[in-house]
Motif scaffolding. Structure first.
Motif, PDB file in Angstrom:
ATOM      1  N   MET A 188       0.550   1.386  -5.617  1.00 56.01           N
ATOM      2  CA  MET A 188       1.067   0.040  -5.847  1.00 56.01           C
ATOM      3  C   MET A 188       0.454  -0.539  -7.102  1.00 56.01           C
ATOM      4  SD  MET A 188       2.972  -2.357  -4.778  1.00 56.01           S
ATOM      5  CE  MET A 188       3.208  -4.069  -5.128  1.00 56.01           C
ATOM      6  N   LEU A 189       1.256  -1.077  -7.978  1.00 59.70           N
ATOM      7  CA  LEU A 189       0.759  -1.680  -9.200  1.00 59.70           C
ATOM      8  C   LEU A 189       0.064  -2.993  -8.893  1.00 59.70           C
ATOM      9  CD1 LEU A 189       3.746  -1.076 -11.603  1.00 59.70           C
ATOM     10  CD2 LEU A 189       1.560   0.092 -11.620  1.00 59.70           C
ATOM     11  N   SER A 190      -1.027  -3.231  -9.597  1.00 60.43           N
ATOM     12  CA  SER A 190      -1.765  -4.472  -9.393  1.00 60.43           C
ATOM     13  C   SER A 190      -0.897  -5.651  -9.782  1.00 60.43           C
ATOM     14  CB  SER A 190      -3.040  -4.454 -10.234  1.00 60.43           C
ATOM     15  OG  SER A 190      -3.723  -5.670 -10.104  1.00 60.43           O
ATOM     16  N   GLY A 191      -0.811  -6.632  -8.884  1.00 60.64           N
ATOM     17  CA  GLY A 191      -0.045  -7.828  -9.166  1.00 60.64           C
ATOM     18  C   GLY A 191       1.422  -7.717  -8.831  1.00 60.64           C
ATOM     19  N   SER A 192       1.892  -6.547  -8.362  1.00 65.01           N
ATOM     20  CA  SER A 192       3.297  -6.388  -8.034  1.00 65.01           C
ATOM     21  C   SER A 192       3.604  -7.036  -6.698  1.00 65.01           C
ATOM     22  CB  SER A 192       3.665  -4.901  -7.994  1.00 65.01           C
ATOM     23  OG  SER A 192       4.995  -4.731  -7.584  1.00 65.01           O
ATOM     24  N   LYS A 193       4.805  -7.581  -6.562  1.00 66.12           N
ATOM     25  CA  LYS A 193       5.199  -8.258  -5.339  1.00 66.12           C
ATOM     26  C   LYS A 193       5.669  -7.295  -4.271  1.00 66.12           C
ATOM     27  CE  LYS A 193       6.569 -12.544  -7.671  1.00 66.12           C
ATOM     28  NZ  LYS A 193       7.667 -13.496  -7.908  1.00 66.12           N
ATOM     29  N   LEU A 194       6.099  -6.081  -4.655  1.00 63.74           N
ATOM     30  CA  LEU A 194       6.647  -5.128  -3.713  1.00 63.74           C
ATOM     31  C   LEU A 194       5.763  -3.890  -3.658  1.00 63.74           C
ATOM     32  CD1 LEU A 194      10.450  -5.308  -4.641  1.00 63.74           C
ATOM     33  CD2 LEU A 194       9.270  -6.477  -2.790  1.00 63.74           C
ATOM     34  N   SER A 195       5.635  -3.327  -2.466  1.00 59.25           N
ATOM     35  CA  SER A 195       4.874  -2.097  -2.311  1.00 59.25           C
ATOM     36  C   SER A 195       5.804  -0.901  -2.479  1.00 59.25           C
ATOM     37  CB  SER A 195       4.216  -2.065  -0.935  1.00 59.25           C
ATOM     38  OG  SER A 195       5.213  -2.166   0.058  1.00 59.25           O
ATOM     39  N   TYR A 196       5.215   0.243  -2.788  1.00 58.70           N
ATOM     40  CA  TYR A 196       5.992   1.467  -2.886  1.00 58.70           C
ATOM     41  C   TYR A 196       6.420   1.910  -1.496  1.00 58.70           C
ATOM     42  CZ  TYR A 196       4.509   1.867  -7.736  1.00 58.70           C
ATOM     43  OH  TYR A 196       4.311   1.640  -9.068  1.00 58.70           O
ATOM     44  N   CYS A 197       7.582   2.541  -1.422  1.00 57.69           N
ATOM     45  CA  CYS A 197       8.134   2.969  -0.137  1.00 57.69           C
ATOM     46  C   CYS A 197       8.499   4.443  -0.177  1.00 57.69           C
ATOM     47  CB  CYS A 197       9.388   2.155   0.205  1.00 57.69           C
ATOM     48  SG  CYS A 197       9.081   0.418   0.499  1.00 57.69           S
ATOM     49  N   ASP A 198       8.443   5.052   0.976  1.00 58.82           N
ATOM     50  CA  ASP A 198       8.941   6.415   1.176  1.00 58.82           C
ATOM     51  C   ASP A 198       9.902   6.356   2.344  1.00 58.82           C
ATOM     52  OD1 ASP A 198       9.455   9.034   1.682  1.00 58.82           O
ATOM     53  OD2 ASP A 198       7.382   9.693   1.651  1.00 58.82           O
ATOM     54  N   LEU A 199      11.177   6.509   2.075  1.00 59.07           N
ATOM     55  CA  LEU A 199      12.189   6.294   3.101  1.00 59.07           C
ATOM     56  C   LEU A 199      12.584   7.552   3.866  1.00 59.07           C
ATOM     57  CD1 LEU A 199      14.600   3.818   1.280  1.00 59.07           C
ATOM     58  CD2 LEU A 199      12.505   3.366   2.526  1.00 59.07           C
ATOM     59  N   ASN A 200      11.784   8.615   3.773  1.00 61.17           N
ATOM     60  CA  ASN A 200      12.188   9.845   4.462  1.00 61.17           C
ATOM     61  C   ASN A 200      10.960  10.690   4.776  1.00 61.17           C
ATOM     62  OD1 ASN A 200      13.558  11.999   5.522  1.00 61.17           O
ATOM     63  ND2 ASN A 200      14.258  12.792   3.569  1.00 61.17           N
ATOM     64  N   ILE A 201      10.397  10.500   5.958  1.00 61.50           N
ATOM     65  CA  ILE A 201       9.323  11.357   6.462  1.00 61.50           C
ATOM     66  C   ILE A 201       9.754  11.872   7.827  1.00 61.50           C
ATOM     67  CG2 ILE A 201       6.928  11.491   7.220  1.00 61.50           C
ATOM     68  CD1 ILE A 201       6.166   9.546   5.128  1.00 61.50           C
ATOM     69  N   PRO A 202      10.140  13.145   7.936  1.00 59.10           N
ATOM     70  CA  PRO A 202      10.631  13.669   9.216  1.00 59.10           C
ATOM     71  C   PRO A 202       9.544  13.677  10.276  1.00 59.10           C
ATOM     72  CG  PRO A 202      11.219  15.111   7.392  1.00 59.10           C
ATOM     73  CD  PRO A 202      10.223  14.135   6.861  1.00 59.10           C
ATOM     74  N   VAL A 203       9.949  13.394  11.497  1.00 66.18           N
ATOM     75  CA  VAL A 203       9.033  13.488  12.634  1.00 66.18           C
ATOM     76  C   VAL A 203       8.845  14.954  12.995  1.00 66.18           C
ATOM     77  CG1 VAL A 203       8.799  13.043  15.096  1.00 66.18           C
ATOM     78  CG2 VAL A 203       9.535  11.229  13.565  1.00 66.18           C
ATOM     79  N   GLY A 204       7.603  15.340  13.213  1.00 69.51           N
ATOM     80  CA  GLY A 204       7.301  16.711  13.571  1.00 69.51           C
ATOM     81  C   GLY A 204       5.934  16.784  14.213  1.00 69.51           C
ATOM     82  N   PRO A 205       5.399  17.999  14.379  1.00 68.39           N
ATOM     83  CA  PRO A 205       4.082  18.144  15.023  1.00 68.39           C
ATOM     84  C   PRO A 205       2.974  17.415  14.293  1.00 68.39           C
ATOM     85  CG  PRO A 205       5.224  20.257  14.907  1.00 68.39           C
ATOM     86  CD  PRO A 205       6.026  19.300  14.077  1.00 68.39           C
ATOM     87  N   ARG A 206       3.104  17.273  12.961  1.00 64.45           N
ATOM     88  CA  ARG A 206       2.037  16.649  12.181  1.00 64.45           C
ATOM     89  C   ARG A 206       2.467  15.298  11.618  1.00 64.45           C
ATOM     90  NH1 ARG A 206      -0.671  20.782   8.115  1.00 64.45           N
ATOM     91  NH2 ARG A 206      -2.289  19.155   8.295  1.00 64.45           N
ATOM     92  N   CYS A 207       3.439  14.682  12.264  1.00 54.42           N
ATOM     93  CA  CYS A 207       3.987  13.432  11.733  1.00 54.42           C
ATOM     94  C   CYS A 207       2.930  12.338  11.663  1.00 54.42           C
ATOM     95  CB  CYS A 207       5.164  12.987  12.580  1.00 54.42           C
ATOM     96  SG  CYS A 207       5.963  11.492  11.989  1.00 54.42           S
TER      97      CYS A 207
END
Length: 287
Positions: A1-20
């Motif tokens: 996340m950039l300092s001073g930014s209003k929005l956080s970084y997102c990851d919209l695809n993490i599959p559920v699995g044994p190590r989720c």
């Protein structure tokens, strides 16, 4: 996340699995995330840095022609534990539907009540005709078009033009590029680069900002920091500014669109505040 930014970084695809859970805990340290549940249906024919993270538990399904109920979204207990460790975060649910016929997709999204319970809806077409049909359809409502870079549902040739890209942009539909599959061989990496080139050159102009970059990570080591993804963006034909927008602003638009679909375009949330106490009542002033 950039300092001073209003929005956080997102990851919209993490599959559920044994190590989720490990993946999510690792990603919480770096960026906001959304994760996806593996396929539970089968088909006979087709296959912050402010600490405010976003997690989507999702269900990835194959369209089942002729029957079958879509399971409702489910939040695992360990996800609630993560929220307690990271106050101010949200837990969302994403539905990813793999389909080959747009009529089957319409039966799932419009014909099953459970589909309306998910916060984010993604579609994964298995052929070019299905890809074009879901873009131009006026009855289907979804947020993301994803691609299967390493699986049996990869589209060999993506034949889209800027007019189709403009339609997708007007509907605020995002095209998703997941980078973790490219770590599993040369062919998935080539498929990812090919798709990115088609989107940036033939579909999405500078005025059409509807690409998001996700991880698709099933192992903690596959999650990359925003700085690393920026370097990957150059390989995909994206400059640093565009890559950061794909990781942050465009992803947040998906979440906002899902909120508007579920709760209406306007809603009010009341949050207790300890820093700004309520003003005294007239009775207290008289005392």
């Amino acid at each position: 996340m950039l300092s001073g930014s209003k929005l956080s970084y997102c990851d919209l695809n993490i599959p559920v699995g044994p190590r989720c859970r490990e993946v999510c805990e690792h990603a919480f340290k770096r960026l906001s995330l959304i994760f996806q549940r593996p396929a539970t249906w089968k088909t006979p024919k087709v296959g912050r840095a402010n600490g405010r993270s976003i997690i989507c538990c999702s269900c990835c399904v194959h369209v089942l022609r002729g029957g079958g109920l879509l399971p409702p979204p489910k939040i695992d207990s360990w996800a609630q534990e993560l929220l307690q460790k990271h106050p101010g975060c949200r837990v969302l649910q994403r539905l990813s539907v793999i389909f080959s016929d747009v009529s089957d997709l319409q039966a799932v999204l419009n014909g099953q009540a459970n589909s309306k319970l998910f916060d984010i809806i993604a579609v994964i077409p298995t052929n070019h005709e299905a890809l074009q049909a879901c873009i131009i359809s006026t009855t289907l409502i979804f947020d993301i078009i994803a691609f299967d870079f390493e699986g049996p549902h990869w589209i060999n040739k993506i034949r889209l033009n800027r007019s189709k890209g403009k339609v997708a942009a007007e509907k605020d539909v995002q095209f998703e590029l997941s980078y973790a599959p490219s770590f599993n061989g040369d062919e998935p990496c080539e498929n990812m680069i090919y798709t990115a080139n088609r989107l940036t050159e033939d579909v999405c102009t500078k005025k059409i900002k509807n690409i998001i970059i996700a991880s698709g990570a099933s192992k903690p080591a596959e999650v990359r920091s925003p700085k690393d993804v920026v370097s990957l963006g150059y390989l995909l034909g994206l400059d640093e500014t565009t890559t950061r927008l794909c990781l942050r602003n465009h992803a947040h638009r998906c979440v906002t669109k899902g909120d508007a679909r579920k709760h209406g375009k306007t809603w009010v949330a009341f949050i207790p505040s300890t820093t700004h106490p309520l003003p005294p009542t007239p009775a207290e002033i008289n005392l």
